[in-house]
Write an enzyme that holds these catalytic residues in place. Structure first.
Site, PDB file in Angstrom:
ATOM      1  N   ASP A  74       0.859  -1.189   0.000  1.00 10.64           N
ATOM      2  CA  ASP A  74       0.000   0.000   0.000  1.00 10.64           C
ATOM      3  C   ASP A  74       0.895   1.240   0.000  1.00 10.64           C
ATOM      4  OD1 ASP A  74      -2.232   1.604   0.166  1.00 10.64           O
ATOM      5  OD2 ASP A  74      -2.805   0.976   2.184  1.00 10.64           O
ATOM      6  N   ASP A 130      -9.200   3.724  -1.448  1.00 17.08           N
ATOM      7  CA  ASP A 130      -9.992   4.067  -0.270  1.00 17.08           C
ATOM      8  C   ASP A 130     -11.337   4.666  -0.654  1.00 17.08           C
ATOM      9  OD1 ASP A 130      -7.798   3.176   1.056  1.00 17.08           O
ATOM     10  OD2 ASP A 130      -7.010   5.150   1.537  1.00 17.08           O
TER      11      ASP A 130
END
Length: 930
Positions: A515, A602
């Site tokens: 990430d 997200d």
């Protein structure tokens, strides 16, 4: 420490504010090169081919290109460029153009191509009146107009499919010395010098200053697609699959960024940047790939859209045009453009992935259901979640751990209290056939005694700032630095951290999540690394100063790709390359698919974010990244029961299927909802597991043929104009059509069933009801149903005995669902191997064709030299659309013949053959008698 705490609290406040702060990110006007290049619209191209320098040899045409000052009586050559036009296999061409003698080497993207492209033959056909015509070995031609420079790419029929530089927006800004503007006199070889605008050498955004030591070095090119109705691609964005005209606002931006609560229907940059674009119309498909890793902006003009610009052009040209123009503008690099001359959608998708590589066959567990959260707090929490899935009879293959599992956010460590015995936690999961995924981010905590930081500091492994010192930014650990993966020594060091002895507690059943690898830097310009940071460049004789390193501006979009390559190599090496790794990445660039799956970042628990998962994953799949999914339920906020139900139902039919949520959201494991909702979530997950072998076969076929797993309707129905803009439904392979329900409170949804001209039949997978293709229809739905249809003429394998994990289903029996077409025939395939090793490369697998025609169902092993000792067998055959019931059926396998039991369900024309008992390890035939 107080400052760090304040900073992280402020950052978290931003990250849960539920709305992107646009002020943190540039517009085109605020981006110096975009603002400069977008205004560059000359009437005539300044570039011309020197015809005396043209050479055609093998697969390459080379020539000198000049820019000429025509303002004086005597022509002065301003700059010289080297041009290469290459013919490649599979109907692809490549245009490369660089300064003939640049002041410094210009950066060429390194890692996106899957090896050197294979050349085709190239023949000079004519050189008449300033026009060159060349032809490749497949019958495609290129007409090059020397002055002004223009490329016209012709398909095999002789029609123009792609035009480059028709709008004269090709530009390569030559590198210069600061304070000087050099002009080369063609006759005397002298240099004329004039003052240079100081703004070319620095740029400021908010409080961030970019020193721009090389000055302006942008490149630009324009492309026209005659006869195109639409263009697609250039992910990652949150608008429609079919790209829109940009003249009314911002161009599409390709610049990997960590954008909190990204907006929908936006052209803003987010986590990925893949500069490939496809055109499609009723005449043909074509495409281009702009091979560049710097920040890039893309303008689009669709002349059929009715915008002000297109209307004016159509007025001047005297009619409605079917054409789309595009323009790529990058901050640095060279001109490096691949042109794909299809002519069908599947052709151009394959041509692109031939260059950048297919996704290798993933481990089978990775196609099953994943459960994640930021964060499962300790080993007891992980055990509780694991047992919860068993208690509530919901299958699960993977539990994920976010950053809190580490010792103080130091990667390759475990929290000594919360995760004191990780090997026990892993063993508890693997006993049930389950896996663990842990996160590894690129930021390295700057803490004395942390072995990675100590090694990197001592050996000079970090990215440098503009002054040549270790760059320091802020991320989750606080003060952080970033390994320079462009240095092979650093990449090797990083990969070795994944060895079992270097990362105790891990095993072959622990996999990795990368990430924040755009890279994300909380206090950096646009939440990323400053562009004037320095990266490793291989040493070359005589190269000092600016020529001795690459700036981050050159490599930015490629940074995450180098990072995940290191993870991939480390995952392989830890077990001597025996087992297939699974890696998930957020940053995306061409070639990403060779190493990792991708999720869309997200997102939020909102209906619009559920709906956008379809066009986002379609766009990524067309750009080579088939292994795509979104956080089920939304990362931010809390999904109420209906939204959660619909998201699970949609996620079950998307390639990557993971539930994930923010640290501050309410817990949302499936059993925490009301029992009725839990039952619906359970049913969605079980549907996924019943089709795992269908998914696995699709990914195997992708690895061998290169076609997307998740497909737009027009890929299979390229002449059906209604399909060109549909992006709320899609195909899995060619044979399963999915229309997720993405609206609240509906009892019916609009569905398009393609194939009117071919008389395609679609079968509702729940009822086996046959529906002839007739375009749009309204499908009734309830909270337990989303529209899914099997295409007539297909055979899909299923496993109906759903267990706790996919590993426990490996030897379970198959059901074959045979959906007959108008000719009462059907075809399917099935792939079987051990699901985790590379032994399939040594012919330890089964790949079978399954065909129904002339009253026979044949299961035939394709590669007679390939074998795998599966214990799976055939439990049931379901034949939809059969109508006339056969009187008998018999199975023939080897020298054995067995009579079979038949049941005809007349209400929906379905014939069921129960327990044929055939082994899936060898060929067999079922013959029906009438």
């Amino acid at each position: 420490m107080k400052t760090l705490t304040f900073f992280l609290v402020a950052f978290l406040a931003i990250s849960v504010s539920f709305g992107v702060d646009r002020n943190n990110f540039k517009t085109c006007d605020q981006s110096g090169f975009c603002n400069r290049l977008r205004k560059f619209k000359p009437e005539k191209s300044q570039y011309a081919v020197n015809l005396d320098t043209v050479i055609v040899h093998g697969s390459v045409l080379s020539a000198e290109v000049n820019t000429v000052d025509t303002s004086t009586e005597k022509k002065i050559i301003l700059w010289r460029y080297a041009l290469r036009l290459s013919a490649l296999k599979d109907g692809t061409f490549r245009i490369e153009m660089d300064e003939a003698d640049p002041l410094y080497p210009r950066y060429r993207t390194q890692l996106s191509l899957n090896g050197e492209p294979k050349g085709d033959s190239l023949k000079l056909v004519s050189n008449i009146n300033g026009q060159l015509t060349v032809k490749n070995g497949q019958g495609h031609s290129v007409v090059i107009t020397a002055e002004p420079l223009k490329f016209e790419f012709l398909d095999k029929k002789g029609d123009v499919a792609v035009v480059v530089n028709e709008n004269s927006q090709l530009l390569v800004e030559p590198l210069k010395e600061k304070g000087k503007k050099a002009v080369e006199n063609d006759d005397e070889g002298s240099l004329a010098v004039e003052a240079e605008d100081e703004s070319a050498w620095s740029e400021t955004f908010k409080s961030h200053h970019d020193s721009k030591p090389r000055g302006n070095e942008a490149v630009s090119i324009d492309i026209s697609f005659p006869d195109a109705d639409h263009v697609y691609g250039i992910p990652e964005h949150t608008d429609n699959f079919a790209l829109k005209t940009t003249t009314d606002g911002e161009p599409y931006r390709l610049f990997n960024l960590d954008v909190f609560e990204y907006e929908l229907n936006s052209r803003m940059a987010i986590y990925g940047a893949i500069p490939v674009m496809y055109s499609h119309g009723t005449k043909r498909s074509a495409g281009v790939f702009w091979h560049n890793s710097a920040e890039t902006w893309v303008d689009v003009v669709n002349y059929a859209e009715g915008t002000v610009v297109s209307s004016l052009v159509n007025l001047v040209t005297g009619g409605q045009k079917r054409r789309v123009d595009a323009r790529f503008m990058s901050e640095s690099g060279v001109v490096d453009l691949f042109v794909f001359l299809g002519d069908k959608p599947a052709d151009v998708f394959r041509q692109y992935i031939t260059l950048t590589g297919v996704a290798p066959l993933p481990p089978k567990f990775s196609l099953a259901y994943h459960q994640s959260r930021w964060n499962y707090v300790d080993q007891a929490d992980v055990r509780s979640v694991d047992e919860g899935f068993d208690t509530h009879d919901i299958p699960l293959d993977v539990i994920w751990l976010d950053i809190e599992y580490t010792d103080g956010k130091k990667y390759f460590t475990w929290d000594p209290i919360k995760f004191a015995t990780p090997q026990d936690m892993v063993a508890n999961l693997t006993a049930k056939g389950r896996k663990l995924v842990v996160i590894i981010d690129p930021h390295i905590k700057r803490e004395a005694g942390y072995f990675v930081h100590e090694d990197a500091t001592e050996n000079g492994y970090y990215v440098k700032n503009k002054d040549g010192n270790d760059y320091e930014g802020w991320c989750w650990p606080g003060a952080s630095s970033y390994l320079d993966y462009f240095n092979p020594v650093v990449s090797k060091y990083y990969s070795e951290r994944y060895r079992f002895e270097n990362f105790p507690g891990t095993s072959k059943d622990v996999h990795f999540w990368n990430d924040m690898n755009e890279p994300s830097v909380f206090n950096g310009p646009e939440i990323t690394m400053p562009k004037d940071c320095r990266h490793y460049k291989p040493p070359q004789d005589g190269h000092e100063g600016l020529a001795s390193y690459w700036e981050h501006r050159h490599v930015h979009n490629e940074y995450g790709l180098f990072f995940i390559r290191g993870t991939h190599e480390g995952s392989l090496q830890r077990a001597d390359s025996k087992y297939r790794p699974f890696i998930l990445t957020r940053a995306v660039f061409p070639g990403t698919q060779r190493y990792a799956a991708v999720w869309t970042g997200d997102n939020m628990a909102e209906w619009g974010h559920l709906a956008v998962t379809v066009p986002m994953c379609l766009s990524l799949a067309a750009a080579g990244v088939s292994f795509c999914g979104a956080d089920v339920g939304g990362f931010f906020k809390y999904p109420e029961a209906e939204l959660m139900t619909r998201w699970y139902q949609a996620g079950a039919f998307q390639p990557f299927f993971r539930a994930h949520s923010h640290i501050e959201t309410k817990r949302r494991e499936p059993w925490l909802y009301e029992p009725a909702t839990t039952a619906l979530l359970r049913e969605a997950v079980r549907r996924r597991y019943a089709l795992l072998d269908f998914w696995y076969t699709l990914f195997y076929e992708h690895s061998t043929k290169g076609l997307p797993v998740m497909r737009p309707l027009f890929q299979e129905f390229p002449d059906e104009e209604e399909t060109f803009t549909i992006d709320d439904e899609y195909l899995l392979g060619a044979n399963l059509l999915v229309r997720p329900v993405t609206e609240p409170g509906v009892n019916s949804v609009k569905v398009y069933l393609p194939g009117k001209e071919s008389k395609t039949i679609w079968y509702d997978v729940d009822s086996y009801k046959a529906i002839p293709a007739a375009g749009y229809m309204h499908q009734e739905v309830n909270i337990g149903k989303i529209p899914v249809y099997q295409r007539g003429g297909s055979i899909i394998p299923r496993k109906e005995r759903v267990r706790r994990s996919s590993a426990l289903m490996a030897d379970d029996p198959y059901t074959l669902v045979v959906a007959l077409d108008v000719n009462k025939a059907a075809h399917g395939t099935l792939y079987i191997d051990d699901g985790e090793t590379y032994e399939y490369r040594d012919s330890k697998y089964i790949y079978a064709n399954i065909d129904y025609k002339n009253n026979e169902l044949n299961y035939t092993i394709v590669n007679k030299n390939a074998k795998y000792p599966t214990r799976s067998w055939l439990e049931r055959v379901v034949i939809a659309g059969i109508r006339n019931s056969p009187k008998s059926a018999k199975l023939t396998q080897g020298d054995k013949t067995t009579a079979l039991q038949l049941t005809l369900h007349k209400g929906n024309d379905v014939l069921v053959v129960r327990k044929p008992g055939a082994t899936m390890a060898a060929s067999w035939t079922i013959t029906f008698g009438y």
